[in-house]
Design an enzyme around this catalytic site. Structure first.
Site, PDB file in Angstrom:
ATOM      1  N   HIS A 214       0.859  -1.189   0.000  1.00 51.71           N
ATOM      2  CA  HIS A 214       0.000   0.000   0.000  1.00 51.71           C
ATOM      3  C   HIS A 214       0.890   1.232   0.000  1.00 51.71           C
ATOM      4  O   HIS A 214       1.512   1.555   1.015  1.00 51.71           O
ATOM      5  CB  HIS A 214      -0.886  -0.076   1.255  1.00 51.71           C
TER       6      HIS A 214
ATOM      7  N   ASP B  76      -9.125  -0.992   5.122  1.00 50.91           N
ATOM      8  CA  ASP B  76      -7.863  -0.715   5.810  1.00 50.91           C
ATOM      9  C   ASP B  76      -8.029   0.373   6.864  1.00 50.91           C
ATOM     10  O   ASP B  76      -8.266   1.536   6.536  1.00 50.91           O
ATOM     11  CB  ASP B  76      -6.823  -0.291   4.767  1.00 50.91           C
TER      12      ASP B  76
HETATM   13  C1  DX5 Z   1      -2.881   3.340   7.830  1.00 46.54           C
HETATM   14  C2  DX5 Z   1      -2.378   2.080   7.174  1.00 46.54           C
HETATM   15  C3  DX5 Z   1      -2.983   0.844   7.733  1.00 46.54           C
HETATM   16  C4  DX5 Z   1      -2.635   0.603   9.188  1.00 46.54           C
HETATM   17  C5  DX5 Z   1      -3.813  -0.104   9.805  1.00 46.54           C
HETATM   18  O1  DX5 Z   1      -2.446   4.434   7.135  1.00 46.54           O
HETATM   19  O2  DX5 Z   1      -2.652   2.083   5.802  1.00 46.54           O
HETATM   20  O3  DX5 Z   1      -2.676  -0.303   6.952  1.00 46.54           O
HETATM   21  O4  DX5 Z   1      -1.490  -0.158   9.357  1.00 46.54           O
HETATM   22  O5  DX5 Z   1      -3.580  -0.210  11.161  1.00 46.54           O
HETATM   23  P1  DX5 Z   1      -4.730  -0.461  12.195  1.00 46.54           P
HETATM   24  O6  DX5 Z   1      -5.323  -1.816  11.868  1.00 46.54           O
HETATM   25  O7  DX5 Z   1      -4.012  -0.436  13.507  1.00 46.54           O
HETATM   26  O8  DX5 Z   1      -5.741   0.625  12.039  1.00 46.54           O
HETATM   27 ZN    ZN Z   2      -2.474   0.147   4.614  1.00 47.24          ZN
END
Ligand code: DX5
Ligand code: ZN
Length: 220
Positions: A67, A176
């Site tokens: 990502h 996400d």
């Molecule tokens: C945020 C990222 C996510 C993050 C999600 O900008 O793209 O992938 O790691 O983390 P959690 O599950 O802790 O919200």
């Molecule tokens: Zn992410």
């Protein structure tokens, strides 16, 4: 029906024990590795870059879902392919010529993903949906793990699912940010195919069990 996928986000791993955490994902019921690359420009945070991904890819035995939260992602498409990315997701908001970017990702042999920020309407993807392998709906503002889930996401998932079905596209919907056992089931019922989970997995006492129960929950 194909099973719903769980993609632990390595951003929440212990970077001083990265190999241990990568092996944990390898042996767990997780489907993909979710790798967050942040440049400090597109998002107000810097995560990690190419050398770290290279070392993760050395040990990872599952699909690597990258990502990119960076401006001008076109500059690095080939680099991420060479590093072992299987899916490369760029942000809609960072691409002036999204169609061209998607073609470039595919021509490097990767699946092409598009991520949308919470304020971005899913309707904007309608004309390119047949060219997109995965849409990553951000359910928090990108940049940090551990934020709380934005409830409007359910409606976005339903709307996007309708577009995908109407256009007869094979696009997967990934969610996400802020995913937990409290919203996972409702998300897959709305049409989500892949759930990214960072803090919920890594801050739990037994990450392998947390992954297994999340996987079971969304496929029950
Ligand atoms: C945020 C990222 C996510 C993050 C999600 O900008 O793209 O992938 O790691 O983390 P959690 O599950 O802790 O919200
Ligand atoms: Zn992410």
């Amino acid at each position: 029906m194909t099973s719903k996928k769980i993609a632990p986000s390595v951003l929440a791993a212990d970077f001083a024990n990265l190999q241990r955490d990568v092996e944990m994902i390898n042996t767990s019921k997780a489907d993909w590795f979710h790798i967050d690359i942040m440049d400090g420009v597109f998002v107000p945070n810097i995560s990690f870059g190419m050398p770290v991904l290279r070392d993760i890819a050395k040990h990872a035995t599952k699909t690597i879902d990258v990502h990119l939260m960076i401006v001008n992602p076109d500059r690095y498409i080939k680099t991420f392919a060479d590093l072992g990315s299987h899916i490369l997701t760029v942000h809609y908001e960072a691409c002036t010529h999204l169609h061209r970017t998607l073609q470039a990702i595919k021509s490097e042999g990767m699946k092409a993903g598009v991520a949308i920020n919470p304020h971005t309407n899913v309707d904007l993807l309608e004309d390119s949906i047949n060219d997109i392998d995965l849409v990553c709906i951000m359910s928090v503002n990108p940049g940090f793990g551990g934020q709380s889930f934005i409830e409007n996401t359910y409606d976005k998932v339903k709307k996007l699912k309708k577009i995908i079905t109407t256009r007869n596209a094979g696009t997967l919907i990934e969610i996400d940010g802020g995913v937990t056992d409290k919203n996972a089931k409702q998300l897959v019922e709305a049409g989500a195919d892949v759930l990214v989970a960072g803090s919920f997995v890594f801050k739990s006492e037994h990450p392998t069990d947390t992954i297994a129960s999340l996987k079971e929950l969304v496929n029950s």
